[in-house]
Design a protein around this motif. Structure first.
Motif, PDB file in Angstrom:
ATOM      1  N   LEU A 287     -38.167 -23.921 -30.098  1.00  0.00           N
ATOM      2  CA  LEU A 287     -38.282 -25.345 -29.809  1.00  0.00           C
ATOM      3  C   LEU A 287     -37.454 -26.165 -30.798  1.00  0.00           C
ATOM      4  CD1 LEU A 287     -42.166 -25.586 -29.326  1.00  0.00           C
ATOM      5  CD2 LEU A 287     -40.432 -25.322 -27.540  1.00  0.00           C
TER       6      LEU A 287
ATOM      7  N   VAL B  98     -33.318 -30.106 -25.312  1.00  0.00           N
ATOM      8  CA  VAL B  98     -34.512 -30.665 -25.964  1.00  0.00           C
ATOM      9  C   VAL B  98     -35.584 -30.891 -24.894  1.00  0.00           C
ATOM     10  CG1 VAL B  98     -35.397 -32.542 -27.388  1.00  0.00           C
ATOM     11  CG2 VAL B  98     -33.004 -31.864 -27.631  1.00  0.00           C
ATOM     12  N   ASN B  99     -36.470 -29.866 -24.677  1.00  0.00           N
ATOM     13  CA  ASN B  99     -36.320 -28.461 -25.016  1.00  0.00           C
ATOM     14  C   ASN B  99     -35.813 -27.712 -23.783  1.00  0.00           C
ATOM     15  OD1 ASN B  99     -37.528 -28.128 -27.750  1.00  0.00           O
ATOM     16  ND2 ASN B  99     -39.377 -28.885 -26.782  1.00  0.00           N
TER      17      ASN B  99
ATOM     18  N   ARG C 277     -38.185 -22.269 -22.823  1.00  0.00           N
ATOM     19  CA  ARG C 277     -38.905 -22.339 -24.092  1.00  0.00           C
ATOM     20  C   ARG C 277     -40.102 -23.282 -23.958  1.00  0.00           C
ATOM     21  NH1 ARG C 277     -35.052 -19.691 -23.963  1.00  0.00           N
ATOM     22  NH2 ARG C 277     -36.668 -18.396 -23.031  1.00  0.00           N
ATOM     23  N   ASP C 278     -39.906 -24.359 -23.233  1.00  0.00           N
ATOM     24  CA  ASP C 278     -40.986 -25.308 -22.978  1.00  0.00           C
ATOM     25  C   ASP C 278     -42.146 -24.623 -22.253  1.00  0.00           C
ATOM     26  OD1 ASP C 278     -41.224 -28.647 -22.635  1.00  0.00           O
ATOM     27  OD2 ASP C 278     -42.344 -27.488 -21.157  1.00  0.00           O
TER      28      ASP C 278
END
Length: 313
Positions: free
Chosen positions: A262, A117-118, A122-123
């Motif tokens: 996300l 998370v995350n 991807r972030d």
């Protein structure tokens, strides 16, 4: 104790992150083991030993506590700081050591087969504002008309085609939104890329915090002229009200989250006088604690429950 019950949540953030404190407290309430550390503690205060088996197996050790990498059920990636290296190193040695730390510590961490998370990759993808805007446009989230340019004449021509004012905002580091006089644009525009957008009339704005399948939408009402342009410039004038998300917006935001991979996102929308929701941006690692404090929406609890669920270990 079952394997799932003993599996820990790894919290990667700095020691003074009060927002992460809220999630850790919720995890404690849920009886979930937590191992919190900061990348900055590696390599001087934190030891990593990882051996390649099927994946990376080994430990993170602070000297007081240790974490088996195979026991990580999820990772909360918040705001870790840069590696702290010993003094007296040459510049070249410091650059090499920092690169090795990043490749080794971060490389092992991101290879853990669990919920993130995350996930940092991807972030990083979702942090690219031009990419956000393009995805939002394709998915029907209706962002403002926009141009990215370092050509002052192109910016002036863009402004001439708008029905109202033009604003500019940062593509990277936070800078206040500003209404632009096109006649004042000069050759300084050539020095870097600029984002110019149409001004969208607003009834209010919405901060939509998405945690997994949970949507926490809060209206933000500006109480000053400055806040009406950019609410971040005058927090004291703001008022807040939880609201619901239109079904079509929810579907499109869900598609946006899926597109970027996300599981958390802090979205900003304008709600126009006619009630239309217009996408502005998403911060995939955005702040949310002040929203919870002002409204009571249970974001920290939702994050803790998502992290507890993890990969089901």
């Amino acid at each position: 104790m079952t394997d799932s019950e003993s599996a820990a949540v790894l919290v990667l953030t700095n020691r003074l992150d009060a927002t992460a404190d809220l999630v850790v407290a919720q995890l404690n309430n849920l009886g979930v083991p937590v191992f919190r550390c900061d990348a900055a503690e590696f390599p001087m205060e934190l030891t990593l030993s990882a051996t390649l088996v099927d994946g990376w197996a080994g430990t993170l050790d602070t000297g007081q506590r240790s974490l088996e990498l195979s026991r990580v059920r999820s990772v909360y990636f918040r705001r870790p700081e840069e590696f702290r290296l010993p003094g007296g190193m040459s510049d070249a040695g410091r650059r090499f050591a920092a690169a090795q730390c990043r490749a080794g510590f971060v490389g092992v961490a991101v290879a853990l087969p669990c919920l993130w998370v995350n996930h940092p990759a991807r972030d990083a993808d979702a942090n690219h504002k031009p990419w956000q805007l393009a995805a939002a446009r394709r998915l029907g989230l209706d962002p403002p008309r926009s141009i990215i340019t370092n050509d002052p004449q192109a910016a002036r021509e863009f402004a001439a085609g708008l029905a109202g004012p033009m604003i500019t905002k940062s593509l990277g580091m936070p800078v206040d939104t500003t209404i632009v006089d096109p006649g004042g644009l000069d050759d300084s525009v050539k020095l870097c890329a600029h984002l110019f957008q149409e001004w969208v009339d607003k009834q209010h704005e919405v901060r939509l915090t998405v945690v997994g399948s949970h949507f926490f939408a809060v209206e933000i009402h500006a109480g000053s002229d400055a806040a009406h342009i950019d609410w971040r410039t005058d927090y004291k004038s703001l008022s807040y009200k939880p609201t619901t998300v239109p079904g079509a917006v929810r579907e499109r935001v869900t598609a946006f989250m899926r597109y970027f991979g996300l599981v958390f996102g802090a979205f900003d929308f304008i709600v126009t006088p006619s009630g239309a929701w217009r996408f502005l941006e998403v911060n995939p690692n955005g702040q949310w604690s002040w929203i919870e404090r002002h409204t009571g929406v249970p974001i920290s609890r939702a994050l803790a429950e998502l992290l507890k669920e993890g990969t089901g270990r």
